[in-house]
Design an enzyme around this catalytic site. Structure first.
Site, short mmCIF file in Angstrom:
data_model
loop_
_atom_site.label_atom_id
_atom_site.label_comp_id
_atom_site.label_asym_id
_atom_site.label_seq_id
_atom_site.Cartn_x
_atom_site.Cartn_y
_atom_site.Cartn_z
N GLY A 171 0.82 -1.21 0.00
CA GLY A 171 0.00 0.00 0.00
C GLY A 171 0.85 1.26 0.00
CG ASP A 172 3.18 2.29 3.36
OD1 ASP A 172 2.84 3.39 3.82
OD2 ASP A 172 3.02 1.23 3.98
CB THR A 173 5.46 0.21 -2.51
OG1 THR A 173 6.21 -0.20 -1.36
CG2 THR A 173 6.38 0.31 -3.70
#
Length: 400
Positions: A171-173
């Site tokens: 999700g962050d990436t």
């Protein structure tokens, strides 16, 4: 190594105020391709990622990837004089990246209205759990929560079992990469308008953007896609099949001609030539039968034997790699995806190579990840502060 002047983003000045994953990954991507990234960290402790997962000599080896090619300035952003330093940096910056909870930057007097008034050409990337607007904007949001809200986590499980994490901070990436895309588009637009702008990236929206036909299938048919384990729902055959040595091979025989080659390799021309199975729609109806045929064949062979037969038949397939497999793989080596870099203590560390691969102006590892505040004096000196002024700020604990 590519010289700085040959990198595509040489001359781009970036101020990074983020921490952990989403904001710093976006800045790392820009830094890999030549941007001058000044990372602002808290004095003494720095970015928490410095202490995440496995540590070497007290510092995470992950840090060596996430912060390569950056410069570190240690500032206590709760102090007005530190906020003034950020404003000074922004005057000459092209991009500012932050991933604090919405409202934090405004509380420091560093919101978009403040910074764009200082530098109307500034491009400001803001990454947060739920975005800068909407009823959830003030809720704390991490990547794992975004993966759940986007619908991804609902699909990552064997049917009837607990949904599982993808295994990395996807999700962050994904949010980071959407942020980089936004920055590059905004830079292109700025060439025409001369104006900066704000890029608002929500973690859950970045994941949701990658959910393919999930929503239109629900809209058109009321279909709620459910977890399907290793299979690819609605596309057949595509699955992980157990081999005789207890390993698994992923086989994607879902193209019409590929399916015929796969069935021929299995000795199942009866299926390969079945008129009901000539296209994907027919194969989906009988996917259990097809999977059983493939599984029966792989169960009688080792992973190596399966791969040799499928490679010969030009059927897309692959075994499931561990990181040890990755590190030893000749294709990874040939493509420069395993890079050996020398740490400041003289030891060598393997790190992922840089993508995308540009033919004429590729990215490069030009500088190891910095220690906390390693570049404070240099950056403040570039701003025009004298050594005496810098020392006075250090004495007050405002910088380090």
């Amino acid at each position: 190594m590519t010289s700085p002047s040959q990198t595509p983003l040489h001359g781009l000045r970036v101020v990074e105020l983020g921490q952990l994953i989403a904001g710093p990954f976006a800045a790392k991507t820009l830094a890999d391709f030549g941007a001058d990234v000044v990372k602002i960290e808290t004095p003494k402790t720095g970015d928490p990622l410095r202490k995440w997962r496995l540590l070497k000599d007290g510092t995470s080896v992950w840090w060596q990837v996430q912060s390569r090619n950056k410069r570190s300035v240690a500032l206590d952003l709760k102090e007005k004089e530190a906020q003034d330093i950020v404003r000074q940096l922004v005057k000459d910056a092209d991009v500012l990246i932050e991933n604090f909870r919405p409202g934090a930057m405004e509380g420091w007097g560093l919101g978009p209205d403040d910074l764009l008034a200082i530098n109307p050409r500034l491009i400001m990337l803001r990454i947060s759990g739920y975005g800068q607007t909407g009823p959830y904007r003030d809720k704390p949001g991490f990547g794992v929560v975004a993966e759940a809200m986007s619908g991804l986590r609902h699909l990552t499980a064997e049917p009837g079992h607990v949904p599982v994490r993808v295994g990395v901070s996807i999700g962050d990436t994904l949010a980071s990469l959407h942020g980089v895309i936004g920055i590059l588009m905004a830079l292109h637009e700025r060439e025409k308008s001369g104006q900066g702008q704000v890029i608002d990236v929500a973690l859950y929206e970045a994941v949701f953007n990658c959910m393919e036909s999930l929503l239109p299938e629900y809209s058109a048919f009321g279909a709620v896609r459910e977890a399907a384990g290793s299979a690819l729902p609605g596309i057949a055959p595509s699955n992980a099949y157990r081999c005789g040595d207890d390993g698994y091979v992923l086989i994607a025989g879902n193209g019409d001609s590929i399916f015929k080659r796969l069935m021929h390799t299995l000795g199942r021309d009866d299926l390969g030539n079945d008129p009901e199975l000539t296209d994907n729609a027919g194969r989906v109806i009988r996917v259990a039968e097809i999977d059983a045929a493939v599984g029966a064949w792989t169960a009688q062979r080792t992973v190596t034997q399966v791969m040799e037969a499928l490679d010969k038949a030009a059927v897309p397939a692959g075994r499931i790699y561990t990181v040890a497999d990755i590190a030893a793989d000749p294709h990874y080596q040939a493509r420069g995806m395993i890079q050996q870099v020398q740490m400041d203590d003289g030891t060598s560390l393997a790190v992922p190579g840089i993508i995308p691969k540009l033919s004429r102006t590729p990215g490069s590892h030009r500088r190891n990840a910095p220690t906390i505040g390693q570049d404070t004096d240099a950056v403040l000196g570039e701003m025009g502060l004298t050594p005496t002024q810098i020392q006075a700020l250090k004495d007050k604990g405002i910088v380090a």
